[in-house]
Design a protein around this motif. Structure first.
Motif, PDB file in Angstrom:
ATOM      1  N   ASP A   1      13.288  -0.531   5.312  1.00  0.00           N
ATOM      2  CA  ASP A   1      13.594  -0.140   3.931  1.00  0.00           C
ATOM      3  C   ASP A   1      12.955   1.200   3.577  1.00  0.00           C
ATOM      4  OD1 ASP A   1      11.176  -1.676   4.168  1.00  0.00           O
ATOM      5  OD2 ASP A   1      10.996  -1.614   1.995  1.00  0.00           O
ATOM      6  N   ASP A   2      11.756   1.473   4.146  1.00  0.00           N
ATOM      7  CA  ASP A   2      11.110   2.765   3.911  1.00  0.00           C
ATOM      8  C   ASP A   2      11.899   3.889   4.560  1.00  0.00           C
ATOM      9  OD1 ASP A   2       8.863   1.613   2.566  1.00  0.00           O
ATOM     10  OD2 ASP A   2       8.095   0.987   4.516  1.00  0.00           O
TER      11      ASP A   2
ATOM     12  N   VAL B   1      13.632  -3.035  13.054  1.00  0.00           N
ATOM     13  CA  VAL B   1      13.460  -3.280  11.622  1.00  0.00           C
ATOM     14  C   VAL B   1      12.045  -2.909  11.182  1.00  0.00           C
ATOM     15  CG1 VAL B   1      15.221  -5.062  11.463  1.00  0.00           C
ATOM     16  CG2 VAL B   1      12.884  -5.713  12.040  1.00  0.00           C
ATOM     17  N   ALA B   2      11.147  -2.735  12.144  1.00  0.00           N
ATOM     18  CA  ALA B   2       9.777  -2.300  11.856  1.00  0.00           C
ATOM     19  C   ALA B   2       9.211  -1.628  13.103  1.00  0.00           C
ATOM     20  CB  ALA B   2       8.897  -3.475  11.447  1.00  0.00           C
ATOM     21  N   ILE B   3       8.304  -0.685  12.880  1.00  0.00           N
ATOM     22  CA  ILE B   3       7.694   0.017  14.016  1.00  0.00           C
ATOM     23  C   ILE B   3       6.215   0.241  13.709  1.00  0.00           C
ATOM     24  CG2 ILE B   3       8.240   2.343  13.148  1.00  0.00           C
ATOM     25  CD1 ILE B   3       8.814   3.154  16.065  1.00  0.00           C
TER      26      ILE B   3
ATOM     27  N   SER C   1       0.810  -1.221   0.000  1.00  0.00           N
ATOM     28  CA  SER C   1       0.000   0.000   0.000  1.00  0.00           C
ATOM     29  C   SER C   1       0.844   1.273   0.000  1.00  0.00           C
ATOM     30  CB  SER C   1      -0.936   0.000   1.210  1.00  0.00           C
ATOM     31  OG  SER C   1      -0.195  -0.134   2.410  1.00  0.00           O
ATOM     32  N   ASP C   2       2.011   1.258   0.697  1.00  0.00           N
ATOM     33  CA  ASP C   2       2.830   2.473   0.739  1.00  0.00           C
ATOM     34  C   ASP C   2       3.441   2.778  -0.623  1.00  0.00           C
ATOM     35  OD1 ASP C   2       4.365   0.169   1.027  1.00  0.00           O
ATOM     36  OD2 ASP C   2       5.926   1.160   2.186  1.00  0.00           O
ATOM     37  N   ASP C   3       3.933   1.734  -1.319  1.00  0.00           N
ATOM     38  CA  ASP C   3       4.484   1.947  -2.659  1.00  0.00           C
ATOM     39  C   ASP C   3       3.385   2.361  -3.635  1.00  0.00           C
ATOM     40  OD1 ASP C   3       7.089   1.279  -1.912  1.00  0.00           O
ATOM     41  OD2 ASP C   3       6.754  -0.857  -2.259  1.00  0.00           O
ATOM     42  N   ALA C   4       2.212   1.747  -3.488  1.00  0.00           N
ATOM     43  CA  ALA C   4       1.088   2.097  -4.356  1.00  0.00           C
ATOM     44  C   ALA C   4       0.668   3.553  -4.144  1.00  0.00           C
ATOM     45  CB  ALA C   4      -0.097   1.170  -4.087  1.00  0.00           C
TER      46      ALA C   4
ATOM     47  N   LYS D   1      17.983   8.493   2.564  1.00  0.00           N
ATOM     48  CA  LYS D   1      18.725   8.745   1.326  1.00  0.00           C
ATOM     49  C   LYS D   1      18.197   9.992   0.625  1.00  0.00           C
ATOM     50  CE  LYS D   1      19.831   6.744  -3.184  1.00  0.00           C
ATOM     51  NZ  LYS D   1      19.304   7.910  -3.913  1.00  0.00           N
ATOM     52  N   ASP D   2      16.872  10.110   0.535  1.00  0.00           N
ATOM     53  CA  ASP D   2      16.275  11.281  -0.107  1.00  0.00           C
ATOM     54  C   ASP D   2      16.654  12.564   0.622  1.00  0.00           C
ATOM     55  OD1 ASP D   2      15.100   9.677  -1.980  1.00  0.00           O
ATOM     56  OD2 ASP D   2      13.138   9.623  -1.010  1.00  0.00           O
ATOM     57  N   GLU D   3      16.612  12.527   1.967  1.00  0.00           N
ATOM     58  CA  GLU D   3      16.960  13.702   2.759  1.00  0.00           C
ATOM     59  C   GLU D   3      18.436  14.043   2.605  1.00  0.00           C
ATOM     60  OE1 GLU D   3      14.887  15.823   4.781  1.00  0.00           O
ATOM     61  OE2 GLU D   3      13.613  14.806   3.325  1.00  0.00           O
ATOM     62  N   ALA D   4      19.287  13.018   2.568  1.00  0.00           N
ATOM     63  CA  ALA D   4      20.721  13.249   2.388  1.00  0.00           C
ATOM     64  C   ALA D   4      20.993  13.880   1.030  1.00  0.00           C
ATOM     65  CB  ALA D   4      21.487  11.937   2.536  1.00  0.00           C
ATOM     66  N   ASP D   5      20.274  13.406  -0.005  1.00  0.00           N
ATOM     67  CA  ASP D   5      20.435  13.978  -1.341  1.00  0.00           C
ATOM     68  C   ASP D   5      20.015  15.450  -1.350  1.00  0.00           C
ATOM     69  OD1 ASP D   5      21.338  11.588  -2.310  1.00  0.00           O
ATOM     70  OD2 ASP D   5      19.434  10.985  -3.213  1.00  0.00           O
TER      71      ASP D   5
END
Length: 455
Positions: free
Chosen positions: A250-251, A232-234, A96-99, A257-261
């Motif tokens: 992974d999320d 690993v999950a919350i 659902s999150d990727d969707a 990564k996005d914030e670092a970029d």
């Protein structure tokens, strides 16, 4: 699975097979590759060839590949697919999150059209729910798929439900326990569940000690919590602590990564997200704002120098040390601000130790300023100056510039953070530009006071 390395030879072979229309050979070549590797390949191909490969993938793998493609490229890639295909071939097979991420990147009209073609109304409802949350919150990061059991169930009922719910998950990290109102009560150990008598009630087995976040928790805070407790999950709860989703590591890694970029680009003086593959116009728009600001800053520096034209004409050697002063001020400012930004990002710099860090930075600046000004004093003497006035001028100016740049570089990101502006801005061209102008002014004023009276 071995790590895949994309080579020019592989791409040439793949493109040759695509040009010849050899579907079976292309399919064999990419069949065992990870979705992230296939996404990397598609990025190197034109849209027509990328679609050729994409249409050879089964629905589940195609969805996984789509989730790995950058948002802008994905939007461009999907333009040629009808809404029904996007819904039933891709979104139906996504978490659902990727969707929700995929749907949110579409124009509003296309969103409604795609959602209307979803056969699973529960999934469509989950996606709509997720679209209501800001991207930079726990709600924006979470997925609705999870395993939850009622505290009043027996182990036997629980086992059946876990088996049924697990069909929608790739991995089961935790089993969450809720009450009749869906409020989160705790977590259940898989080992404890399968080793307990089947008639045992879950209320007697679960661990009430569970760390959770609310839907409006900033994503940055979620990342820090998961890092601190090695999770690993919350689980994610709403304002009345009903379980509504979960966030997996992974999320969080994707968010970091996005914030670092973004921070790196901001620190480099790039105003928006830009890739090397973007158009010249897109890259120009991202770079131009700070270049224009730097241009005006340079003009301010030039104007300041013109105000001291008489003194510079009287003591031409003054101009020789201008690059040294401005470079040192910019470097010291960037060093100080980078340390503060790093502390704010990692949450190691809290409101309790701000003053302690400021004093520590000031003490370090005094030491650095003393050493650097002493070095430049003796180096200036080595140039064979006719009097001590010039070495003293340069040494005093450099000492003051280093102290100022260090204080400004430390305080400015703290101020930005206080008023809710990304402090990474402080480590970019702004800090260099400001220190250049103020450092130059300090140097020229110092030179005017000392050289005109003692030289």
């Amino acid at each position: 699975m071995q790590q895949f390395e994309l080579t020019r030879e592989f791409l040439d072979q793949l493109e040759s097979l695509i040009d010849d229309g050899k579907k079976e050979e292309v399919s064999r070549l990419v069949a065992d590759l990870h979705p992230a590797d296939i996404a990397e390949i598609l990025k190197e191909l034109n849209n027509e060839k990328a679609q050729f490969i994409f249409l050879l993938l089964d629905n589940e793998k195609a969805s996984d590949v789509l989730a790995e493609i950058d948002e802008e490229e994905r939007a461009h890639f999907l333009e040629s697919f009808p809404a029904e295909t996007i819904a039933r071939r891709f979104i139906d097979n996504m978490d659902s999150d990727d969707a929700a991420d995929l749907v949110s990147s579409m124009p509003n009209e296309q969103q409604h059209e795609v959602l209307s073609h979803l056969e699973d109304m529960e999934q469509a409802g989950d996606i709509v729910d997720l679209l209501h949350y800001d991207d930079d919150t726990a709600g924006g990061l979470m997925a609705k798929e999870l395993v939850s059991v009622n505290e009043n169930w027996t182990v036997l009922t629980c086992l059946r439900e876990v088996s049924r719910q697990a069909e929608n998950l790739d991995e089961i990290y935790n089993i969450y326990v809720v009450d009749d109102d869906e409020k989160l009560k705790g977590r259940l150990s898989m080992k404890k569940m399968i080793t307990s008598p089947t008639s045992t009630k879950i209320v007697n087995l679960y661990n009430p000690d569970v760390i959770f976040v609310k839907t409006d928790e900033p994503a940055e805070s979620v990342a820090l919590i998961m890092q601190k407790y090695d999770l690993v999950a919350i689980p994610v709860v709403d304002q009345v602590e009903r379980l509504v989703g979960r966030i997996t590591i992974d999320d969080v890694v994707d968010f970091i990564k996005d914030e670092a970029d973004k921070d790196y680009q901001m620190m480099s003086g790039i105003s928006q997200d830009v890739e090397s593959s973007d158009s010249i116009w897109a890259q120009t728009k991202a770079k131009l704002p700070w270049l224009v600001i730097a241009l005006f800053g340079g003009m301010v520096s030039a104007w300041m120098i013109s105000q001291y034209e008489a003194e510079i004409a009287l003591f031409p050697v003054t101009a020789m040390f201008i690059p040294v002063i401005t470079a040192m001020g910019g470097n010291v400012g960037i060093q100080s601000s980078a340390i503060v930004v790093k502390g704010l990002a990692s949450n190691s710099l809290s409101s309790k130790n701000v003053w302690g860090n400021l004093l520590k930075d000031l003490a370090g600046a005094l030491i650095n300023a003393t050493i650097c000004s002493s070095i430049i004093f003796f180096l200036t003497l080595a140039f064979g100056m006719p009097s001590l006035a010039m070495p003293i001028t340069v040494a005093i100016a450099l000492f003051v510039v280093i102290i100022f740049a260090s204080i400004f570089g430390t305080a400015f990101p703290l101020l930005l953070n206080k008023i809710k502006i990304d402090p990474a801005l402080a480590t970019g061209p702004f800090i260099t530009l400001t220190n250049d102008i103020i450092g130059l002014n300090i140097y020229l004023v110092t030179g005017k006071l000392i050289l005109t009276h003692f030289a």
